[in-house]
Design a protein around this motif. Sequence first.
Motif, PDB file in Angstrom:
ATOM      1  N   SER A  78       0.860  -1.291  -0.097  1.00 40.69           N
ATOM      2  CA  SER A  78       0.180   0.155   0.461  1.00 40.69           C
ATOM      3  C   SER A  78       0.674   0.723  -0.055  1.00 40.69           C
ATOM      4  CB  SER A  78      -0.695  -0.166   1.035  1.00 40.69           C
ATOM      5  OG  SER A  78      -0.316  -0.103   2.732  1.00 40.69           O
ATOM      6  N   GLU A  79       0.567   3.035  -0.027  1.00 44.32           N
ATOM      7  CA  GLU A  79       0.907   3.690   0.141  1.00 44.32           C
ATOM      8  C   GLU A  79       1.288   3.639   1.331  1.00 44.32           C
ATOM      9  OE1 GLU A  79       2.820   6.779  -1.240  1.00 44.32           O
ATOM     10  OE2 GLU A  79       1.800   5.379  -2.200  1.00 44.32           O
ATOM     11  N   ILE A  80       1.067   3.004   2.520  1.00 46.55           N
ATOM     12  CA  ILE A  80       1.760   3.770   3.948  1.00 46.55           C
ATOM     13  C   ILE A  80       3.143   2.537   3.811  1.00 46.55           C
ATOM     14  CG2 ILE A  80       1.213   2.490   6.351  1.00 46.55           C
ATOM     15  CD1 ILE A  80      -1.752   3.777   6.047  1.00 46.55           C
ATOM     16  N   ASP A  81       2.982   1.557   3.279  1.00 48.06           N
ATOM     17  CA  ASP A  81       4.390   0.650   3.424  1.00 48.06           C
ATOM     18  C   ASP A  81       4.950   1.415   2.253  1.00 48.06           C
ATOM     19  OD1 ASP A  81       2.910  -1.913   4.076  1.00 48.06           O
ATOM     20  OD2 ASP A  81       2.434  -1.956   2.092  1.00 48.06           O
ATOM     21  N   ASN A  82       4.791   2.219   0.881  1.00 52.14           N
ATOM     22  CA  ASN A  82       6.380   2.760   0.436  1.00 52.14           C
ATOM     23  C   ASN A  82       6.360   3.777   1.338  1.00 52.14           C
ATOM     24  OD1 ASN A  82       7.229   4.166  -1.886  1.00 52.14           O
ATOM     25  ND2 ASN A  82       5.185   5.429  -2.066  1.00 52.14           N
ATOM     26  N   GLN A  83       5.700   4.493   2.122  1.00 50.77           N
ATOM     27  CA  GLN A  83       5.835   5.267   2.718  1.00 50.77           C
ATOM     28  C   GLN A  83       7.156   5.295   4.486  1.00 50.77           C
ATOM     29  OE1 GLN A  83       2.761   7.869   4.691  1.00 50.77           O
ATOM     30  NE2 GLN A  83       2.514   8.811   2.541  1.00 50.77           N
ATOM     31  N   ILE A  84       6.680   3.948   4.521  1.00 54.92           N
ATOM     32  CA  ILE A  84       7.133   3.186   5.904  1.00 54.92           C
ATOM     33  C   ILE A  84       9.022   2.619   4.639  1.00 54.92           C
ATOM     34  CG2 ILE A  84       7.800   1.021   6.716  1.00 54.92           C
ATOM     35  CD1 ILE A  84       4.714   1.190   7.017  1.00 54.92           C
ATOM     36  N   LEU A  85       9.232   2.464   3.796  1.00 59.44           N
ATOM     37  CA  LEU A  85      10.109   2.003   3.380  1.00 59.44           C
ATOM     38  C   LEU A  85      11.403   3.316   2.420  1.00 59.44           C
ATOM     39  CD1 LEU A  85      11.586  -0.369   2.548  1.00 59.44           C
ATOM     40  CD2 LEU A  85      10.377  -0.290  -0.314  1.00 59.44           C
ATOM     41  N   HIS A  86      10.214   4.564   1.981  1.00 60.14           N
ATOM     42  CA  HIS A  86      11.148   5.166   2.021  1.00 60.14           C
ATOM     43  C   HIS A  86      11.763   6.422   3.006  1.00 60.14           C
ATOM     44  CE1 HIS A  86      11.642   8.989   0.043  1.00 60.14           C
ATOM     45  NE2 HIS A  86      10.626   9.220  -0.752  1.00 60.14           N
ATOM     46  N   ALA A  87      10.765   5.843   4.207  1.00 60.77           N
ATOM     47  CA  ALA A  87      11.931   6.749   5.820  1.00 60.77           C
ATOM     48  C   ALA A  87      12.850   5.746   5.872  1.00 60.77           C
ATOM     49  CB  ALA A  87      10.123   6.602   6.903  1.00 60.77           C
ATOM     50  N   PHE A  88      12.420   4.348   5.922  1.00 57.43           N
ATOM     51  CA  PHE A  88      14.042   3.775   5.858  1.00 57.43           C
ATOM     52  C   PHE A  88      15.001   3.738   5.534  1.00 57.43           C
ATOM     53  CE2 PHE A  88      16.000  -0.585   5.558  1.00 57.43           C
ATOM     54  CZ  PHE A  88      17.068  -0.559   6.838  1.00 57.43           C
ATOM     55  N   ALA A  89      14.283   4.023   3.771  1.00 49.47           N
ATOM     56  CA  ALA A  89      15.005   4.496   3.211  1.00 49.47           C
ATOM     57  C   ALA A  89      16.522   5.450   3.503  1.00 49.47           C
ATOM     58  CB  ALA A  89      15.100   4.444   1.363  1.00 49.47           C
ATOM     59  N   THR A  90      15.170   6.909   3.550  1.00 53.38           N
ATOM     60  CA  THR A  90      16.317   7.734   3.795  1.00 53.38           C
ATOM     61  C   THR A  90      17.582   7.983   5.111  1.00 53.38           C
ATOM     62  OG1 THR A  90      13.886   8.841   2.940  1.00 53.38           O
ATOM     63  CG2 THR A  90      15.436  10.888   4.709  1.00 53.38           C
ATOM     64  N   ARG A  91      16.483   7.617   5.843  1.00 55.35           N
ATOM     65  CA  ARG A  91      17.712   6.522   7.459  1.00 55.35           C
ATOM     66  C   ARG A  91      18.578   5.873   6.969  1.00 55.35           C
ATOM     67  NH1 ARG A  91      17.223   7.090  13.582  1.00 55.35           N
ATOM     68  NH2 ARG A  91      14.690   8.712  12.282  1.00 55.35           N
ATOM     69  N   LEU A  92      18.819   5.051   6.203  1.00 52.02           N
ATOM     70  CA  LEU A  92      19.570   4.284   5.841  1.00 52.02           C
ATOM     71  C   LEU A  92      20.840   5.332   5.210  1.00 52.02           C
ATOM     72  CD1 LEU A  92      21.212   2.123   5.631  1.00 52.02           C
ATOM     73  CD2 LEU A  92      20.111   1.251   3.563  1.00 52.02           C
ATOM     74  N   SER A  93      19.848   6.244   4.062  1.00 55.18           N
ATOM     75  CA  SER A  93      21.159   6.874   3.173  1.00 55.18           C
ATOM     76  C   SER A  93      21.334   8.039   4.377  1.00 55.18           C
ATOM     77  CB  SER A  93      20.127   8.368   2.292  1.00 55.18           C
ATOM     78  OG  SER A  93      19.559   7.093   1.200  1.00 55.18           O
ATOM     79  N   ALA A  94      21.279   8.531   5.726  1.00 54.92           N
ATOM     80  CA  ALA A  94      22.205   9.673   6.166  1.00 54.92           C
ATOM     81  C   ALA A  94      22.431   8.497   6.285  1.00 54.92           C
ATOM     82  CB  ALA A  94      20.885   9.776   7.254  1.00 54.92           C
ATOM     83  N   VAL A  95      22.769   7.477   7.216  1.00 53.76           N
ATOM     84  CA  VAL A  95      23.787   6.759   7.276  1.00 53.76           C
ATOM     85  C   VAL A  95      25.001   6.475   6.974  1.00 53.76           C
ATOM     86  CG1 VAL A  95      24.432   4.158   8.414  1.00 53.76           C
ATOM     87  CG2 VAL A  95      22.326   5.100   9.622  1.00 53.76           C
ATOM     88  N   CYS A  96      24.649   6.202   5.623  1.00 54.71           N
ATOM     89  CA  CYS A  96      25.867   6.240   4.659  1.00 54.71           C
ATOM     90  C   CYS A  96      26.519   7.449   4.072  1.00 54.71           C
ATOM     91  CB  CYS A  96      25.255   5.488   3.111  1.00 54.71           C
ATOM     92  SG  CYS A  96      24.852   3.859   3.255  1.00 54.71           S
ATOM     93  N   ALA A  97      25.308   8.184   4.433  1.00 54.91           N
ATOM     94  CA  ALA A  97      26.533  10.114   3.793  1.00 54.91           C
ATOM     95  C   ALA A  97      27.215   9.949   5.114  1.00 54.91           C
ATOM     96  CB  ALA A  97      25.614  10.541   3.899  1.00 54.91           C
ATOM     97  N   ASN A  98      27.397   9.797   6.598  1.00 57.43           N
ATOM     98  CA  ASN A  98      27.894  10.022   7.262  1.00 57.43           C
ATOM     99  C   ASN A  98      29.016   8.978   7.777  1.00 57.43           C
ATOM    100  OD1 ASN A  98      26.337  11.700   8.064  1.00 57.43           O
ATOM    101  ND2 ASN A  98      24.904  10.663   9.712  1.00 57.43           N
ATOM    102  N   LEU A  99      28.865   8.148   7.212  1.00 54.76           N
ATOM    103  CA  LEU A  99      29.886   6.855   6.905  1.00 54.76           C
ATOM    104  C   LEU A  99      30.713   7.639   5.550  1.00 54.76           C
ATOM    105  CD1 LEU A  99      28.476   3.728   6.225  1.00 54.76           C
ATOM    106  CD2 LEU A  99      29.522   3.981   8.809  1.00 54.76           C
ATOM    107  N   ASP A 100      30.619   8.279   4.626  1.00 57.68           N
ATOM    108  CA  ASP A 100      31.177   8.669   4.069  1.00 57.68           C
ATOM    109  C   ASP A 100      32.509   9.738   4.853  1.00 57.68           C
ATOM    110  OD1 ASP A 100      31.231   6.997   1.768  1.00 57.68           O
ATOM    111  OD2 ASP A 100      29.944   8.477   0.263  1.00 57.68           O
ATOM    112  N   ARG A 101      31.354  10.544   5.211  1.00 57.59           N
ATOM    113  CA  ARG A 101      32.156  11.465   5.774  1.00 57.59           C
ATOM    114  C   ARG A 101      33.133  11.497   7.787  1.00 57.59           C
ATOM    115  NH1 ARG A 101      26.353  13.692   6.472  1.00 57.59           N
ATOM    116  NH2 ARG A 101      26.660  15.608   4.417  1.00 57.59           N
ATOM    117  N   ILE A 102      32.829   9.887   8.170  1.00 58.17           N
ATOM    118  CA  ILE A 102      33.703   9.558   9.270  1.00 58.17           C
ATOM    119  C   ILE A 102      34.902   9.204   8.066  1.00 58.17           C
ATOM    120  CG2 ILE A 102      33.745   7.758  10.746  1.00 58.17           C
ATOM    121  CD1 ILE A 102      31.153   8.604  11.255  1.00 58.17           C
ATOM    122  N   LYS A 103      34.282   8.097   7.366  1.00 58.58           N
ATOM    123  CA  LYS A 103      35.432   7.995   5.970  1.00 58.58           C
ATOM    124  C   LYS A 103      37.143   8.891   5.916  1.00 58.58           C
ATOM    125  CE  LYS A 103      36.855   5.636   2.601  1.00 58.58           C
ATOM    126  NZ  LYS A 103      36.830   5.099   1.111  1.00 58.58           N
TER     127      LYS A 103
END
Length: 199
Positions: A78-103
């Motif tokens: 459903s659209e709710i599933d899409n929003q949940i996965l999108h929120a997870f992807a946004t959080r994961l993207s932030a983690v990945c971006a911070n990993l690059d900064r930490i490196k």
Amino acid sequence: DMKFGQGIAGKCVIDCKSMRVDDLLDQSELNRLGVHEIYNVGVVKEHKWRSALFVPLDIGGQAMGVISTYSTRPRGFSEIDNQILHAFATRLSAVCANLDRIKHLTEMEKRLELEAPAIEAGMLAMENVHDSINLLVDAQDCLTRIVSQGNTFKATTLAKETRDVLDLVTSAKKGIAVLANKAKFTKIIQAPVLLKSVM
């Protein structure tokens, strides 16, 4: 072995937006999404996947990958599933971006650790130059005093002032010589000398 832009995940990356596929085996559904074919139909059929949800991983304004989830029934998301996965992807993207900064910060810290001795040596060299220049200025002041007073100096005072000037100049020369030797030594270590070029 998947090429950039290939399949549904590739389309998701290129468009940089989430895609919900209600039926993976319905060609009209794929056409509606602008995808001509599923990249690996064999895997979809083997797992009996019928619907899927794809969300791009946006890192710094660029789609760097895709998170996907599958269901064995058509219209499984459903659209709710899409929003949940999108929120997870946004959080994961932030983690990945911070990993690059930490490196990047870790690499900068390593470079600074490697360059710290050179920076300290440079600062010490600057102090030596400063001290040598001060000695030469003091010697110039003594010479100016000798010249301005001219014949009014007693012979013993003139001899003492002259010795002071010579001592100051000698000390300055030693400081500059030590600095020059260190500079040459460092230069030899950094750039090996080829005997052919010297001869």
